[in-house]
Design an enzyme around this catalytic site. Structure first.
Site, PDB file in Angstrom:
ATOM      1  N   HIS A 644      81.167  72.724  39.683  1.00 37.56           N
ATOM      2  CA  HIS A 644      80.274  72.405  40.808  1.00 37.56           C
ATOM      3  C   HIS A 644      80.702  73.126  42.079  1.00 37.56           C
ATOM      4  CE1 HIS A 644      83.198  69.121  41.883  1.00 37.56           C
ATOM      5  NE2 HIS A 644      82.802  69.454  43.095  1.00 37.56           N
ATOM      6  N   ASP A 698      82.275  69.872  33.852  1.00 35.05           N
ATOM      7  CA  ASP A 698      82.460  70.410  35.204  1.00 35.05           C
ATOM      8  C   ASP A 698      83.747  71.251  35.269  1.00 35.05           C
ATOM      9  OD1 ASP A 698      82.277  70.886  37.882  1.00 35.05           O
ATOM     10  OD2 ASP A 698      82.772  68.836  38.509  1.00 35.05           O
ATOM     11  N   GLY A 790      92.231  64.427  46.862  1.00 37.13           N
ATOM     12  CA  GLY A 790      91.871  65.547  45.995  1.00 37.13           C
ATOM     13  C   GLY A 790      90.785  66.426  46.588  1.00 37.13           C
ATOM     14  N   SER A 792      87.766  68.970  45.224  1.00 37.08           N
ATOM     15  CA  SER A 792      87.050  69.387  44.027  1.00 37.08           C
ATOM     16  C   SER A 792      87.718  70.636  43.463  1.00 37.08           C
ATOM     17  CB  SER A 792      85.615  69.746  44.383  1.00 37.08           C
ATOM     18  OG  SER A 792      84.921  68.575  44.685  1.00 37.08           O
ATOM     19  N   GLY A 793      87.840  70.669  42.148  1.00 34.26           N
ATOM     20  CA  GLY A 793      88.397  71.857  41.506  1.00 34.26           C
ATOM     21  C   GLY A 793      89.909  71.846  41.418  1.00 34.26           C
TER      22      GLY A 793
END
Ligand SMILES: *[C@@H]1O[C@H](CO)[C@@H](O)[C@H](O)[C@H]1NC(C)=O
Ligand SMILES: [Ca+2]
Length: 841
Positions: A644, A698, A790, A792-793
């Site tokens: 994403h 994802d 966190g 994303s990724g």
């Protein structure tokens, strides 16, 4: 080498064991000894005497050889120190070749002999002593004493040596002493670290350094930084400063083998390896950003280093300077609020130091002291704090205490705090804040914990131990989405059925569909008889009853067994990179240069990660915007991130390599120091089945335009095999700068949070059935409100042994694992084959 001059005079050269002793006792540089002039008349006389002595000795040795050797008596070496109060230090005492040194050394030796003769135990087994050094104060002597002890008697001798000081006192008080004899004080000895007597040493080095004002000395392991340190070597560095100064030793590099049994460095507050004066033992790698710095209590220090035959690392380098001895620490603190710390904080405090603070706040108020850091643990500490401690409100506090958990308040407007460090082992100490509080209302508009902490009232009864003493979580009416424990506590629902007793009374682990006793719970939930474990048949249906069997290799392959390169399967769970070769072809230990970090110095604040803690953490910057996503380094040229993160929006084509700049080795956003490497991207591979509505699959891969070189700050994380098991209830780490694609980064320093893997069934019901098998849930463990870390990724890092494995990729929402809301991660094991296919890693 001439033993007569340099070591124990009665020591034969043939016996391997003794040779070691001689080498270690060697009092000075060999070269100097060899350069000595030939004998004059007196020399000849001495020579004759020595010859006579040698003959006598050889006779003695033969007796010794046949009498003692037979019984395999063991050599026991003690290091010792004493103060000689009726002598003045002179410069010549620094040189062990000077006649003054030799004369005083002789006196010390003969006095030691007298002292030991007062104990029947000691006199029986005493061999000899050598004086190693002298230092100022009137004169302090450092020596080694050797005993030969029948097996089983070691402890008795250790005890007798531990109380040798009382023998001295007795002697000086009750016996007639010749006026020439030395008056001794503070006679201390302890048995030498046995690793320093290893028979495998083949080289010994001894260095000395006398530092001066405005002069920076430096010591380093041989070969540093161009080659690894030598094998099988014992080294010592003797450091001196001028009188009334202390030695400051600042390590800029400390990079040794990880196992202290094999290679280690020890720092002493002494000139001899006296265990009751050891300040710190070190091995492994220390973070170069917050390296250890030590200060001695007097004007001497000793650094020793021992190595074994293999795994030699770069070694260490340290700066040596002198600092004026601080005669006082502590003092008067006045006002509404203020801070104070232990000496040298955040560096190691000196041994044998005591400080006293008197705090006074305005009349009518009370004093509240909060320790923001408290690191005073040391080996051998007792519950009642008999070693290093802080005394406050007549209470002793010691050991290591979590940040902000030690809080004390006074009844009056005054409070006193004492810091004390004993003679051995030092730590980083404490930092503290004091403030004036109103005794009638100590926590205005907040909830007051029993331990006097003040917390936001909304945190009461939310299932998290915010006070630190649970006082905010008792007598609660639980909310609907909480577990109501039988004992009255409330806990977040996602700790249900994860095998960990969070309630304390097991309520959260009841009705989890476990199997009866005598039964085995299969991974698919089925119950089978215990007896079917490892019987060679798949009783569970998923093969889980045939895992972790005594016969590990060559079992039949299932979805849960690890497949070696030669296509044989092994039943051990998670065998990869655990430093044990399980496959016949060793392929489970191949490609294991991953997942290791430098030893963390554990000083930087609670949620901040330390430099080098997560060297695989990557910051993905959108060009002309800044950090928007995280990623993990898995090889010199490949990253794993979330799909994403690489979806186009109306403004930016995030799916194109050209949209991105990649920062590796980054710790603080906008601080691009020498450790940081910037790269562009060659390609982005998004998982073809990524579903932007459900966030299923994802995951995406990024290839750098050129490979990076690994360093302490840039290292790959281990990729788990497809069968790798990350059990529910395990603690793992999330890291990131807390960014969202919309809002840019929230934190400047890399943040970390400990999260726990949540039972998938429980998570799925909490999340309204949106969890697929390619997702895994984790919840924040600590109760901080700002536990949103966190990106994303970014990585979900799971520790196993001394390594970290990539368990997941931060996926859902803004990537934050919020309180009472699980974070959702892409399950990396499900994509292992796809990663291999696309990247070859
Ligand atoms: C997860 O919870 C369910 C009950 O909700 C239980 O049957 C299952 O065994 C648990 N799984 C694990 C791995 O503990
Ligand atoms: Ca639980």
């Amino acid at each position: 080498m001439d033993y007569m001059d340099s070591g124990l005079k009665y020591t034969p050269g043939k016996d391997k064991d003794w040779e070691t002793g001689v080498q270690f006792l060697q009092a000075s540089d060999n070269r100097k000894l060899e350069k000595k002039k030939g004998p004059g008349k007196i020399g000849i006389l001495i020579g004759v005497l020595i010859l006579a002595a040698v003959i006598a000795l050889i006779t003695g040795l033969l007796v010794w050889h046949f009498h003692f050797r037979k019984n395999a008596w063991v050599k026991r070496m003690y290091a010792g120190t004493m103060q000689i109060t009726n002598q003045q230090f002179i410069k010549a005492y620094e040189n062990s070749d000077s006649s003054e040194f030799k004369a005083l050394a002789k006196q010390v030796k003969s006095q030691l002999k007298v002292i030991y003769s007062r104990s029947p135990e000691l006199s029986k087994y005493y061999v000899d002593s050598t004086v190693q050094d002298f230092s100022e104060g009137s004169v302090i002597a450092y020596y080694l004493s050797e005993f030969r002890v029948p097996p089983g008697k070691e402890a008795a001798i250790d005890n007798a040596m531990a109380s040798v000081g009382t023998l001295v006192d007795k002697g000086q008080r009750f016996m007639q002493m010749p006026s020439s004899s030395l008056i001794l004080k503070d006679v201390v000895s302890s048995v030498l670290d046995s690793r320093m007597l290893s028979r495998s040493f083949s080289n010994y080095y001894r260095f000395s350094e006398h530092t001066k004002t405005n002069y920076n000395g430096q010591i380093q392991s041989p070969g540093f930084p161009n080659s690894p340190y030598p094998p099988n070597t014992f080294m010592q560095w003797q450091l001196r400063a001028d009188p009334n100064n202390n030695i400051k030793l600042e390590f800029d590099t400390m990079d040794l083998e990880g196992n202290c049994k094999n290679d280690f460095v020890k720092v002493y507050d002494s000139l001899v390896a006296l265990e009751s004066r050891v300040m710190k033992e070190m091995c492994g790698q220390y973070s170069p950003i917050d390296p250890p710095t030590f200060v001695s209590s007097g004007n001497v220090m000793l650094v020793t280093m021992a190595t074994d035959d293999e795994n030699n690392y770069p070694g260490f380098r340290a700066k040596v300077t002198q600092v004026q001895h601080a005669t006082t620490c502590g003092g008067q603190l006045k006002g509404e609020r203020g801070t104070f710390t232990s000496p040298n904080f955040p560096n190691y405090y000196p041994p044998q130091t005591s400080c006293h603070w008197s705090i006074e706040v305005p009349t009518g108020k009370a004093v509240k002291v909060t320790f923001t850091k408290f690191l005073m643990s040391e080996p051998g500490q007792t519950k009642d704090c008999r070693k290093d401690y802080v005394e406050i409100n007549n209470k002793k506090v010691c050991g290591e205490q979590p940040d902000q958990t030690v809080v004390e308040t006074s009844n009056t407007n005054k409070m006193s705090v004492t810091f004390f460090s004993d003679a051995s082992y030092v730590n980083r100490g404490f930092s503290a804040e004091f403030e004036a509080i109103d005794l009638k209302d100590p926590c205005p508009n907040q909830f007051q914990c029993r331990n006097m902490h003040c917390i936001n009232s909304a945190l009461k009864c939310d299932g998290w131990n915010d006070c630190g003493d649970m006082s905010d979580e008792i007598n609660c009416n639980c909310k609907a989405d909480d577990i109501s424990c039988k004992n009255g506590l409330c806990k977040p629902m996602f700790w249900r059925c994860d095998g960990i007793n969070d309630c304390g009374d097991g309520t959260d682990e009841l009705n989890c569909g476990g199997c009866k006793s005598g039964e085995l719970t299969c991974q698919n939930g089925k119950c089978v008889s215990d007896k079917t474990h490892c019987d060679g048949r798949d009783d569970c249906g998923d093969g889980s009853d045939e895992l972790n069997c005594p016969k590990s290799s060559g079992v039949s392959c299932t979805d849960l067994t690890f497949r070696c390169k030669n296509n044989k399967c092994i039943s051990k769970v998670n065998p990869e990179c655990d430093e044990i070769s399980d496959c016949d072809d060793g392929s489970d230990e191949e490609n294991c240069d991953c997942g290791k970090t430098v030893k963390s110095a554990r000083i930087v604040g609670g949620q901040d990660a330390e430099v080098g803690d997560f060297p695989w953490q990557v910051s993905l910057h959108a060009k002309n915007f800044g950090h928007v996503c995280g990623a993990s380094l898995i090889s010199p040229q490949w990253l794993v991130t979330a799909a994403h993160c690489v979806q186009d929006d109306s403004k930016t084509r995030y799916s194109q390599p050209g949209a991105w700049e990649v920062y590796l080795g980054l710790h603080t956003q906008r601080k691009i120091d020498g450790h940081v490497v910037k790269r562009n991207l060659k390609q982005i591979i998004c998982h073809p089945n990524y579903n932007e509505h459900t966030y299923d699959n994802d995951i995406a891969l990024m290839e750098l335009d050129s490979p990076v070189t690994y360093s302490n700050f840039i290292k790959p994380i281990c990729l788990p095999s497809a069968q790798h098991d990350f059990p529910v209830g395990n603690s793992v780490w999330i890291t990131g700068w807390g960014a969202t694609r919309e809002g840019g980064f929230a934190a400047t320093v890399l943040q970390k949070a400990e999260v726990r893997i949540i039972n998938g069934t429980v998570c799925n019901s909490l999340m309204g059935g949106q969890i697929t098998s390619r997702m895994l849930c984790a919840g924040v463990l600590s109760g901080g409100v700002d536990a949103c870390q966190g990106d994303s990724g970014g990585p979900l890092s799971s520790p196993a042994g001394s390594r970290m494995f990539l368990a997941g990729v931060v996926s859902w929402g803004d990537g934050c694992a919020r309180r009472n809301k699980p974070g959702i991660y892409t399950t990396v094991t499900k994509f292992r084959a796809w990663i291999k296919e696309k990247t070859g890693v």
